[in-house]
Design an enzyme around this catalytic site. Structure first.
Site, short mmCIF file in Angstrom:
data_model
loop_
_atom_site.label_atom_id
_atom_site.label_comp_id
_atom_site.label_asym_id
_atom_site.label_seq_id
_atom_site.Cartn_x
_atom_site.Cartn_y
_atom_site.Cartn_z
N HIS A 459 0.76 -1.14 0.02
CA HIS A 459 -0.12 -0.17 0.17
C HIS A 459 0.63 1.50 0.04
O HIS A 459 0.69 2.34 -0.87
CB HIS A 459 -0.88 0.06 1.31
CG HIS A 459 -1.52 1.25 1.40
ND1 HIS A 459 -3.09 1.39 0.93
CD2 HIS A 459 -1.36 2.40 2.04
CE1 HIS A 459 -3.63 2.61 1.40
NE2 HIS A 459 -2.44 3.32 1.81
N GLU A 460 1.87 1.60 0.89
CA GLU A 460 2.50 2.56 1.06
C GLU A 460 3.52 2.65 0.10
O GLU A 460 3.87 3.97 -0.70
CB GLU A 460 3.32 2.57 2.19
CG GLU A 460 2.72 2.71 3.65
CD GLU A 460 1.68 3.81 3.51
OE1 GLU A 460 1.95 4.78 3.07
OE2 GLU A 460 0.60 3.76 4.19
N HIS A 463 1.74 4.67 -2.71
CA HIS A 463 1.98 6.13 -2.72
C HIS A 463 3.22 6.72 -3.34
O HIS A 463 3.33 7.54 -3.80
CB HIS A 463 1.80 6.54 -1.14
CG HIS A 463 0.70 6.45 -0.34
ND1 HIS A 463 -0.61 7.16 -1.01
CD2 HIS A 463 -0.07 5.79 0.68
CE1 HIS A 463 -1.63 6.98 -0.40
NE2 HIS A 463 -1.10 6.37 0.95
N HIS A 466 3.32 6.97 -6.92
CA HIS A 466 2.58 8.18 -7.30
C HIS A 466 3.52 9.40 -7.07
O HIS A 466 3.55 10.17 -7.97
CB HIS A 466 1.44 8.30 -6.33
CG HIS A 466 0.37 9.30 -6.87
ND1 HIS A 466 -0.74 9.51 -5.95
CD2 HIS A 466 0.09 9.94 -7.74
CE1 HIS A 466 -1.50 10.24 -6.71
NE2 HIS A 466 -1.20 10.44 -7.97
#
Length: 670
Positions: A459-460, A463, A466
């Protein structure tokens, strides 16, 4: 010694030279940066030439580089490695940042120049930049009379104080609530490496021979799934949910009530009915009513599913359930129904292998990027590791820093932040960080992850991608600088690769034998994904609706009793479940009370998940883990930052608006 923050770093990608920077350097650089930025803005407003894009908007984007450089490094330490000196400096500097923001965006001369910029002949990204600045001016009170602006400045300064106070107390309360045990027998059922970690934690706290169970930020603690001693589970659970409401010097209830009151007053001053309306003005959600309608639509089905799960737990427990029993018996049901023993899976999820052969591997397959560790580059703590990231053509993309282990100086939870933002205007290439809070094993022992920790790592890193893939002109639009209810979307999408067959087969290998996770276990994991969604959705919705309850009160209606308000708000939402506490209770809801940007925004996770679930369906329909798919997602979405309307980026990627049904199916809510 010259302050290394006063000039751009000469290290690759402008990575800060952390080993040369002292606390005093941060203080000096921030104060110098604040002054320099105001001088740069004065140069813009005193320009005798008529305002245009170049002499106003571009000049604004080029300003504040010293302040940005100093603040990025400082706030990284505030979250990830806060010494007493750093915390003291945070208390001093936080109101200065707030006052500086007011000085910039209540500057009438600066606003007038932005309002006068001709935008009819500039490109869409540049026109969006001007409009985005004008919107922030309006949200910051530029339209208010002098007296009202003065009050708004006072509110912002006090809110900054209160947010810092809440965050520091919540961090200390989490540390204080750790459970000290004298007898190793009390840890029966806990994996051996976790027992060793508890022994080391106790020793580090000055209690050799004892065992310390440290807490994570959410209500439910991982150890409750495996501790056989019911009384210990109860003590651990009650310690967790009692944080911040214990009448000690770490009690935050008065702070919360004052925060809520002042936020409501600020919203009213700016012309909004409540703080939630103000917070949602620049989100992708149309408004507070639509958000509440969606959450309230999901709540009954979530509670229904949770009650069904509770029946299964009570049956296997053979006694009335309490909240501290849920995780323990849920693990047993998962084992009996699906033959999934999450503790037995941990030897297949060793941190190094998960990173190299899972997280990085999926990114390599999708986007063609590669990762080279750079031990010559140092982070802000010895545990921080640095990788250089390369595009498929060999060109340097940026740096990725991984800080995976918990420590007393780090706040709870997991997050990504940027040290250097990408922008064509300033020539910056991204430097991004992932922070997790994994218990550090004893020296020489492997770091074996739970499935939930594997999920957090993926999940991290979503980020991080991104931020790394940002390809925008202006730093204001870089990377994750998107609305809060959109920012979780790319990170949620990256979770899909955890159980993707090709990825899982590459990383899920026994740390000793190298044996792949057996095919039967893989299928069992896939089959068991819906189990527990009733609990998970209910605890999440409880927190999301509690957040909105706090931020839809008016200044005149702020309650006198924080816990009574929490209880009545959950009851009104149909989420006052005896066995399921909100994921975060008021006393430790750091997301919404410590200034991290989620105030009236915790709904963002499920709002983004609508986009995520629909995107997963697109990948499945189009061949899954392919470069063509990754390149399309990168081009139309991950690279765009906030340079165009985020939902337009989604439509450019997906070809239409998002459908709700994939989310309902995933969470068992249809």
């Amino acid at each position: 010694m010259t302050n290394p923050l006063l000039s751009p770093s000469t290290l690759p990608y402008q990575l800060p030279p952390f080993n040369e920077i002292t606390t005093a350097h941060y203080a000096e650089a921030v104060e110098a940066g604040l002054a320099e930025h105001l001088n740069e803005i004065n140069a813009i407003t005193s320009n005798p030439d008529a305002a245009n894009f170049e002499n106003t908007a571009l000049a604004m984007e080029r300003s504040g580089t010293l302040l940005q450089r100093a603040a990025a490094g400082f706030f990284t330490l505030v979250s990830a490695d806060a010494t007493d000196q750093i915390r003291e400096l945070e208390t001093k500097l936080s109101p200065l940042f707030s006052q500086h923001q007011d000085a910039v965006f209540m500057n009438r001369d600066l606003y007038d120049r932005f309002a006068a910029i001709p935008t009819q002949n500039i490109d869409p990204e540049s026109a969006r930049l001007v409009e985005d600045y004008l919107k922030e001016f309006r949200q910051s009170g530029i339209q208010l009379e002098t007296g009202a602006q003065g009050r708004l400045r006072e509110l912002n300064t006090e809110l900054s104080h209160l947010g810092t106070d809440f965050g520091q107390r919540a961090k200390e309360a989490m540390k204080k609530a750790s459970l000290m045990l004298d007898d190793v027998a009390d840890l029966d059922g806990l994996p051996a490496d976790d027992v060793n970690t508890a022994a080391e934690a106790a020793s580090a706290a000055g209690h050799p021979g004892k065992y310390l169970l440290t807490l994570i930020l959410p209500s439910n603690q991982p150890a409750m799934a495996s501790l056989n001693n019911r009384e210990v589970r109860q003590r651990l659970y009650q310690a967790s949910i009692g944080r911040g409401i214990d009448d000690s010097d770490l009690d935050v209830r008065a702070t919360v009530l004052e925060l809520v009151k002042l936020r409501a007053e600020k919203a009213a001053l700016l012309g909004f009915a409540n703080y939630a309306e103000l917070a949602l003005e620049d989100q992708t959600a149309p408004g507070i009513n639509q958000v509440q309608e969606m959450l309230q639509r999901l709540a009954p089905a979530a509670v229904r599913n949770a009650n069904g799960e509770a029946e299964a737990l009570a049956e296997i427990a053979g006694h009335p359930l309490e909240a501290w029993d849920w995780a323990y018996y849920s693990a047993k049901v998962r084992s009996s129904r699906y033959n999934v023993d999450e503790q037995a899976l941990r030897p297949y999820f060793e941190l190094e292998t998960v990173l190299r052969d899972g997280v990085f591997y999926a990114a390599e397959k999708l986007y063609g990027v590669t990762f080279t560790e750079r031990p010559d580059l140092k982070g802000y703590h010895p545990d921080v590791r640095v990788w250089e990231v390369f595009n498929a053509d060999g060109s340097g993309l940026g740096l990725f820093l991984g800080d995976y282990y918990t420590r007393e100086s780090k706040r709870g939870g997991a997050w990504m932040n940027s040290l250097v933002d990408q922008s064509e205007l300033l020539g910056g290439k991204p430097v991004v960080i992932n922070n997790l809070n994994i218990s550090k094993p004893a020296a020489g022992e492997p770091t074996l992850l739970t499935l939930d920790e594997v999920r957090t790592a993926f999940h991290e890193f979503g980020h991080a991608l991104h931020g790394l893939f940002s390809n925008v002109t202006y730093p204001r639009f870089s990377g994750t600088s998107v609305p809060r209810d959109f920012v979780e979307y790319p990170s949620q999408v990256n979770e899909m690769w955890i159980l993707w067959p090709e990825v899982l087969a590459n990383y899920a290998k026994h740390y000793q034998s190298g044996e792949a996770l057996p095919a039967a276990d893989v299928q069992n994991l896939v089959d068991s994904q819906v189990w527990g969604e009733g609990f998970g959705t209910t605890e999440y919705l409880g927190a999301a609706l509690l957040d909105l309850a706090w931020h839809t009160v008016t200044a005149a209606d702020v309650p006198g009793d924080a816990l009574a308000f929490e209880e009545s708000s959950l009851a009104a939402a149909g989420l006052a479940h005896d066995l399921i506490a909100p994921r975060y209770r008021t006393g430790y809801f750091q997301h919404i009370f410590a200034g991290s940007g989620y105030s009236a925004g915790y709904y963002s996770y499920i709002w983004s998940e609508v986009l995520d679930a629909d995107t997963v369906e697109w990948f499945k329909e189009n061949g899954g883990l392919t470069r063509a798919n990754g390149d399309h997602f990168r081009k139309e979405l991950l690279s765009r930052g906030n340079s165009r309307e985020p939902l337009d980026s989604f439509r450019a990627f997906r070809g239409r608006d998002a459908a709700l049904q994939p989310l309902l199916t995933r969470r068992g809510l249809d």
